[in-house]
Scaffold this motif. Structure first.
Motif, PDB file in Angstrom:
ATOM      1  N   MET A   1      42.438  45.812  29.809  1.00 55.58           N
ATOM      2  CA  MET A   1      41.659  46.471  30.846  1.00 55.58           C
ATOM      3  C   MET A   1      42.311  46.213  32.194  1.00 55.58           C
ATOM      4  O   MET A   1      42.673  45.093  32.525  1.00 55.58           O
ATOM      5  N   ALA A   2      42.451  47.252  32.993  1.00 58.00           N
ATOM      6  CA  ALA A   2      43.053  47.123  34.320  1.00 58.00           C
ATOM      7  C   ALA A   2      42.097  46.398  35.261  1.00 58.00           C
ATOM      8  O   ALA A   2      40.880  46.476  35.119  1.00 58.00           O
ATOM      9  N   GLU A   3      42.682  45.710  36.228  1.00 58.78           N
ATOM     10  CA  GLU A   3      41.869  45.028  37.230  1.00 58.78           C
ATOM     11  C   GLU A   3      41.238  46.063  38.152  1.00 58.78           C
ATOM     12  O   GLU A   3      41.788  47.131  38.376  1.00 58.78           O
ATOM     13  N   SER A   4      40.087  45.728  38.702  1.00 56.65           N
ATOM     14  CA  SER A   4      39.390  46.624  39.620  1.00 56.65           C
ATOM     15  C   SER A   4      38.954  45.850  40.845  1.00 56.65           C
ATOM     16  O   SER A   4      38.750  44.634  40.796  1.00 56.65           O
ATOM     17  N   VAL A   5      38.778  46.558  41.937  1.00 54.81           N
ATOM     18  CA  VAL A   5      38.282  45.980  43.180  1.00 54.81           C
ATOM     19  C   VAL A   5      37.072  46.801  43.615  1.00 54.81           C
ATOM     20  O   VAL A   5      37.075  48.029  43.516  1.00 54.81           O
ATOM     21  N   TYR A   6      36.046  46.115  44.092  1.00 59.83           N
ATOM     22  CA  TYR A   6      34.825  46.781  44.525  1.00 59.83           C
ATOM     23  C   TYR A   6      34.530  46.418  45.969  1.00 59.83           C
ATOM     24  O   TYR A   6      34.740  45.285  46.389  1.00 59.83           O
ATOM     25  N   LYS A   7      34.050  47.382  46.700  1.00 57.59           N
ATOM     26  CA  LYS A   7      33.659  47.173  48.092  1.00 57.59           C
ATOM     27  C   LYS A   7      32.139  47.019  48.124  1.00 57.59           C
ATOM     28  O   LYS A   7      31.428  47.700  47.388  1.00 57.59           O
ATOM     29  N   VAL A   8      31.648  46.127  48.983  1.00 60.01           N
ATOM     30  CA  VAL A   8      30.214  45.886  49.106  1.00 60.01           C
ATOM     31  C   VAL A   8      29.795  46.215  50.533  1.00 60.01           C
ATOM     32  O   VAL A   8      30.408  45.749  51.492  1.00 60.01           O
ATOM     33  N   LEU A  63      25.182  47.089  48.213  1.00 54.37           N
ATOM     34  CA  LEU A  63      25.536  48.142  47.278  1.00 54.37           C
ATOM     35  C   LEU A  63      27.045  48.107  47.077  1.00 54.37           C
ATOM     36  O   LEU A  63      27.801  48.086  48.048  1.00 54.37           O
ATOM     37  N   SER A  64      27.469  48.062  45.824  1.00 53.05           N
ATOM     38  CA  SER A  64      28.914  48.007  45.567  1.00 53.05           C
ATOM     39  C   SER A  64      29.385  49.297  44.911  1.00 53.05           C
ATOM     40  O   SER A  64      28.646  49.952  44.182  1.00 53.05           O
ATOM     41  N   PHE A  65      30.628  49.631  45.212  1.00 56.32           N
ATOM     42  CA  PHE A  65      31.262  50.803  44.621  1.00 56.32           C
ATOM     43  C   PHE A  65      32.741  50.495  44.456  1.00 56.32           C
ATOM     44  O   PHE A  65      33.294  49.623  45.123  1.00 56.32           O
ATOM     45  N   LYS A  66      33.367  51.208  43.526  1.00 59.26           N
ATOM     46  CA  LYS A  66      34.762  50.956  43.224  1.00 59.26           C
ATOM     47  C   LYS A  66      35.614  51.307  44.435  1.00 59.26           C
ATOM     48  O   LYS A  66      35.485  52.378  45.020  1.00 59.26           O
ATOM     49  N   TYR A  67      36.480  50.375  44.824  1.00 53.96           N
ATOM     50  CA  TYR A  67      37.337  50.547  45.982  1.00 53.96           C
ATOM     51  C   TYR A  67      38.594  51.298  45.589  1.00 53.96           C
ATOM     52  O   TYR A  67      39.257  50.960  44.604  1.00 53.96           O
TER      53      TYR A  67
END
Length: 71
Positions: A1-8, A63-67
């Motif tokens: 699985m690829a790494e992901s970053v999320y913005k809050v 609230l977080s969403f994929k960066y």
């Protein structure tokens, strides 16, 4: 699985009916401009009181969403 970053981000929503409706309205509004919402976390709840007026329920949420680069 690829790494992901999320913005809050932090948002405050209101309703004259309930905290649940304040939270739902905040998420619905945010989803109109933000893509790929992931998690909403209620940080604080309070009620704004003004004599002679109906109560205003307020929720402060993270609230977080994929960066994605450039957002």
């Amino acid at each position: 699985m690829a790494e992901s970053v999320y913005k809050v981000i932090q948002l405050v929503g209101t309703s004259n009916e309930s905290w649940e409706k304040a939270a739902a309205a905040t998420i619905e509004q945010a989803s109109q401009t933000l893509r790929d919402l992931r998690v909403a976390r209620i940080v604080e709840q309070d009620i704004h009181i003004e004599p002679g007026k109906s109560l205003t329920y307020r929720v402060k949420m993270e609230l977080s969403f994929k960066y994605e680069e450039g957002t």
